[in-house]
Design a protein around this motif. Sequence first.
Motif, PDB file in Angstrom:
ATOM      1  N   PHE A 232      16.632  95.023  36.358  1.00  0.00           N
ATOM      2  CA  PHE A 232      15.549  94.057  36.154  1.00  0.00           C
ATOM      3  C   PHE A 232      14.450  94.338  37.169  1.00  0.00           C
ATOM      4  O   PHE A 232      14.713  94.853  38.261  1.00  0.00           O
ATOM      5  N   THR A 233      13.240  93.974  36.841  1.00  0.00           N
ATOM      6  CA  THR A 233      12.129  94.169  37.765  1.00  0.00           C
ATOM      7  C   THR A 233      12.154  93.101  38.851  1.00  0.00           C
ATOM      8  O   THR A 233      12.842  92.078  38.734  1.00  0.00           O
ATOM      9  N   ASN A 234      11.385  93.329  39.907  1.00  0.00           N
ATOM     10  CA  ASN A 234      11.294  92.355  40.999  1.00  0.00           C
ATOM     11  C   ASN A 234      10.836  90.995  40.493  1.00  0.00           C
ATOM     12  O   ASN A 234      11.391  89.954  40.872  1.00  0.00           O
ATOM     13  N   ASP A 235       9.813  90.986  39.657  1.00  0.00           N
ATOM     14  CA  ASP A 235       9.262  89.713  39.173  1.00  0.00           C
ATOM     15  C   ASP A 235      10.237  88.999  38.239  1.00  0.00           C
ATOM     16  O   ASP A 235      10.319  87.765  38.251  1.00  0.00           O
ATOM     17  N   GLU A 236      10.984  89.747  37.444  1.00  0.00           N
ATOM     18  CA  GLU A 236      11.976  89.120  36.573  1.00  0.00           C
ATOM     19  C   GLU A 236      13.063  88.445  37.386  1.00  0.00           C
ATOM     20  O   GLU A 236      13.464  87.306  37.096  1.00  0.00           O
ATOM     21  N   LEU A 237      13.544  89.118  38.417  1.00  0.00           N
ATOM     22  CA  LEU A 237      14.591  88.540  39.263  1.00  0.00           C
ATOM     23  C   LEU A 237      14.071  87.332  40.035  1.00  0.00           C
ATOM     24  O   LEU A 237      14.772  86.325  40.179  1.00  0.00           O
ATOM     25  N   ARG A 238      12.827  87.418  40.504  1.00  0.00           N
ATOM     26  CA  ARG A 238      12.234  86.296  41.234  1.00  0.00           C
ATOM     27  C   ARG A 238      12.146  85.068  40.337  1.00  0.00           C
ATOM     28  O   ARG A 238      12.440  83.950  40.757  1.00  0.00           O
ATOM     29  N   GLN A 239      11.737  85.290  39.084  1.00  0.00           N
ATOM     30  CA  GLN A 239      11.615  84.174  38.145  1.00  0.00           C
ATOM     31  C   GLN A 239      12.978  83.561  37.848  1.00  0.00           C
ATOM     32  O   GLN A 239      13.123  82.331  37.793  1.00  0.00           O
ATOM     33  N   LYS A 240      14.002  84.391  37.669  1.00  0.00           N
ATOM     34  CA  LYS A 240      15.351  83.893  37.429  1.00  0.00           C
ATOM     35  C   LYS A 240      15.821  83.023  38.600  1.00  0.00           C
ATOM     36  O   LYS A 240      16.438  81.964  38.400  1.00  0.00           O
ATOM     37  N   PHE A 241      15.529  83.478  39.811  1.00  0.00           N
ATOM     38  CA  PHE A 241      15.954  82.742  40.996  1.00  0.00           C
ATOM     39  C   PHE A 241      15.258  81.384  41.076  1.00  0.00           C
ATOM     40  O   PHE A 241      15.897  80.354  41.336  1.00  0.00           O
ATOM     41  N   ILE A 242      13.963  81.364  40.860  1.00  0.00           N
ATOM     42  CA  ILE A 242      13.219  80.102  40.910  1.00  0.00           C
ATOM     43  C   ILE A 242      13.727  79.138  39.854  1.00  0.00           C
ATOM     44  O   ILE A 242      13.977  77.944  40.135  1.00  0.00           O
ATOM     45  N   ASP A 243      13.909  79.628  38.645  1.00  0.00           N
ATOM     46  CA  ASP A 243      14.364  78.764  37.559  1.00  0.00           C
ATOM     47  C   ASP A 243      15.747  78.183  37.840  1.00  0.00           C
ATOM     48  O   ASP A 243      16.042  77.041  37.447  1.00  0.00           O
ATOM     49  N   ALA A 244      16.601  78.935  38.525  1.00  0.00           N
ATOM     50  CA  ALA A 244      17.941  78.447  38.841  1.00  0.00           C
ATOM     51  C   ALA A 244      17.943  77.493  40.029  1.00  0.00           C
ATOM     52  O   ALA A 244      18.774  76.579  40.100  1.00  0.00           O
ATOM     53  N   THR A 245      16.995  77.660  40.962  1.00  0.00           N
ATOM     54  CA  THR A 245      17.020  76.923  42.222  1.00  0.00           C
ATOM     55  C   THR A 245      16.329  75.570  42.137  1.00  0.00           C
ATOM     56  O   THR A 245      16.739  74.614  42.813  1.00  0.00           O
ATOM     57  N   VAL A 246      15.295  75.455  41.322  1.00  0.00           N
ATOM     58  CA  VAL A 246      14.555  74.188  41.239  1.00  0.00           C
ATOM     59  C   VAL A 246      15.475  73.020  40.864  1.00  0.00           C
ATOM     60  O   VAL A 246      15.446  71.970  41.537  1.00  0.00           O
ATOM     61  N   PRO A 247      16.320  73.137  39.828  1.00  0.00           N
ATOM     62  CA  PRO A 247      17.219  72.012  39.520  1.00  0.00           C
ATOM     63  C   PRO A 247      18.190  71.691  40.653  1.00  0.00           C
ATOM     64  O   PRO A 247      18.562  70.524  40.842  1.00  0.00           O
ATOM     65  N   GLN A 248      18.607  72.691  41.415  1.00  0.00           N
ATOM     66  CA  GLN A 248      19.498  72.451  42.547  1.00  0.00           C
ATOM     67  C   GLN A 248      18.803  71.629  43.623  1.00  0.00           C
ATOM     68  O   GLN A 248      19.394  70.703  44.197  1.00  0.00           O
ATOM     69  N   ALA A 249      17.537  71.951  43.886  1.00  0.00           N
ATOM     70  CA  ALA A 249      16.772  71.181  44.874  1.00  0.00           C
ATOM     71  C   ALA A 249      16.559  69.750  44.390  1.00  0.00           C
ATOM     72  O   ALA A 249      16.621  68.796  45.181  1.00  0.00           O
ATOM     73  N   GLU A 250      16.304  69.592  43.095  1.00  0.00           N
ATOM     74  CA  GLU A 250      16.114  68.250  42.543  1.00  0.00           C
ATOM     75  C   GLU A 250      17.376  67.416  42.690  1.00  0.00           C
ATOM     76  O   GLU A 250      17.315  66.222  43.010  1.00  0.00           O
ATOM     77  N   TYR A 251      18.535  68.023  42.471  1.00  0.00           N
ATOM     78  CA  TYR A 251      19.800  67.307  42.628  1.00  0.00           C
ATOM     79  C   TYR A 251      19.992  66.851  44.064  1.00  0.00           C
ATOM     80  O   TYR A 251      20.526  65.752  44.320  1.00  0.00           O
ATOM     81  N   LEU A 252      19.541  67.657  45.009  1.00  0.00           N
ATOM     82  CA  LEU A 252      19.668  67.308  46.430  1.00  0.00           C
ATOM     83  C   LEU A 252      18.616  66.305  46.880  1.00  0.00           C
ATOM     84  O   LEU A 252      18.670  65.810  48.006  1.00  0.00           O
ATOM     85  N   ASP A 253      17.657  66.026  46.010  1.00  0.00           N
ATOM     86  CA  ASP A 253      16.527  65.162  46.348  1.00  0.00           C
ATOM     87  C   ASP A 253      15.722  65.742  47.512  1.00  0.00           C
ATOM     88  O   ASP A 253      15.246  65.026  48.393  1.00  0.00           O
ATOM     89  N   LEU A 254      15.575  67.071  47.487  1.00  0.00           N
ATOM     90  CA  LEU A 254      14.741  67.764  48.460  1.00  0.00           C
ATOM     91  C   LEU A 254      13.544  68.358  47.737  1.00  0.00           C
ATOM     92  O   LEU A 254      13.610  68.670  46.552  1.00  0.00           O
ATOM     93  N   THR A 255      12.445  68.528  48.448  1.00  0.00           N
ATOM     94  CA  THR A 255      11.199  68.987  47.845  1.00  0.00           C
ATOM     95  C   THR A 255      10.930  70.436  48.199  1.00  0.00           C
ATOM     96  O   THR A 255      10.878  70.797  49.384  1.00  0.00           O
ATOM     97  N   LEU A 256      10.762  71.271  47.189  1.00  0.00           N
ATOM     98  CA  LEU A 256      10.394  72.658  47.445  1.00  0.00           C
ATOM     99  C   LEU A 256       8.932  72.709  47.875  1.00  0.00           C
ATOM    100  O   LEU A 256       8.085  72.047  47.263  1.00  0.00           O
ATOM    101  N   PRO A 257       8.613  73.472  48.913  1.00  0.00           N
ATOM    102  CA  PRO A 257       7.268  73.450  49.511  1.00  0.00           C
ATOM    103  C   PRO A 257       6.242  74.259  48.712  1.00  0.00           C
ATOM    104  O   PRO A 257       5.615  75.185  49.235  1.00  0.00           O
ATOM    105  N   ASP A 258       6.081  73.900  47.458  1.00  0.00           N
ATOM    106  CA  ASP A 258       5.124  74.588  46.596  1.00  0.00           C
ATOM    107  C   ASP A 258       4.481  73.566  45.668  1.00  0.00           C
ATOM    108  O   ASP A 258       5.061  73.191  44.642  1.00  0.00           O
ATOM    109  N   PRO A 259       3.281  73.098  46.013  1.00  0.00           N
ATOM    110  CA  PRO A 259       2.632  72.073  45.175  1.00  0.00           C
ATOM    111  C   PRO A 259       2.280  72.570  43.777  1.00  0.00           C
ATOM    112  O   PRO A 259       2.053  71.750  42.871  1.00  0.00           O
ATOM    113  N   ASP A 260       2.245  73.882  43.587  1.00  0.00           N
ATOM    114  CA  ASP A 260       1.896  74.440  42.275  1.00  0.00           C
ATOM    115  C   ASP A 260       3.117  74.666  41.392  1.00  0.00           C
ATOM    116  O   ASP A 260       2.981  75.138  40.253  1.00  0.00           O
ATOM    117  N   LEU A 261       4.294  74.330  41.894  1.00  0.00           N
ATOM    118  CA  LEU A 261       5.519  74.550  41.134  1.00  0.00           C
ATOM    119  C   LEU A 261       5.609  73.546  39.985  1.00  0.00           C
ATOM    120  O   LEU A 261       5.632  72.340  40.196  1.00  0.00           O
TER     121      LEU A 261
END
Length: 327
Positions: A232-261
Amino acid sequence: MYSQGLIGADGSTTETPEFLERFQRRIDAEEKIEPNDAMPEGYRRTLVRQIGQHAHSEIVGMLPEGNWITRAPSLRRKAALLAKVQDEGGHGLYLYAAAETLGVSREQMTEELLSGKAKYSSIFNYPTLTWADIGVIGWLVDGAAIMNQIPLCRCSFGPYARAMIRVCKEESFHQRQGYEIVMTLAQGTPAQKAMAQDALNRWWWPSIMMFGPHDADSEHSDQSMAWKIKRFTNDELRQKFIDATVPQAEYLDLTLPDPDLKWNEDKGGYDHGPIDWDEFWRVVKGHGPMAKDRIKDRKAAWDKGAWVREAALAHAEKRCARKIAAE
């Protein structure tokens, strides 16, 4: 054996179009390339660079976490962190061994690391300021590593692919261990949750940068994909990681430091804000907050371990001499 094509009278090799075509057919057929197989020099050189960098990252990655073994908040946490650091050292040894099958020595790879010629993951040039950093490293850094490394289990080079099977199993455990630490803090006192949020704020963007530059700016990506060293390309892997991590942060009730997310329905994934590539390249080039300390500590460990390597070599030579004499 590292023959690349036709061998001339002077011992030089020529990578003929026919040889390169046959090699690519093997790659396209999903055949594993083994150390004694003929391979293009570029393929071998790419693997030495990538596996060496990966091995260095595992070994240097022990340093920021090892810094917290004696300060972990309980005996259980100390034991778990000690086991994790030991795992990382083992990963480095597997990978050095895989690289050695390509004709490069561990000593040479280490010398290149200490001289600055060889690189390791930029993520390990950041400091671990609090216990929460250890949890976030497990959650994010090991999570990003897993996203990158699982496809390597299908790498076209056999020794690398086989080494990655065990590495990925252990990294998956490390990721769950880190997430559990962060979850405990996030569900603890306000001060503990604030500590977790602070660590997340500092580690989020470096973790996103772990996947490397955008594909258009990556020097090796296209060829590595063609040789199926990468899947996979760098950007594909980065996107997979972000998509998997955002719900985990939401479950923890923590805020990812990206207002554009935000979720993008059309692409079925999250859009994210701009990455500070100036910082990325600055850290890669050895100007990270802990870069000098990491190399200094690695050199000290290498120098202090010289007597062990010398003793092991002397013992091996003595056993070999005895065997020859007995024959």
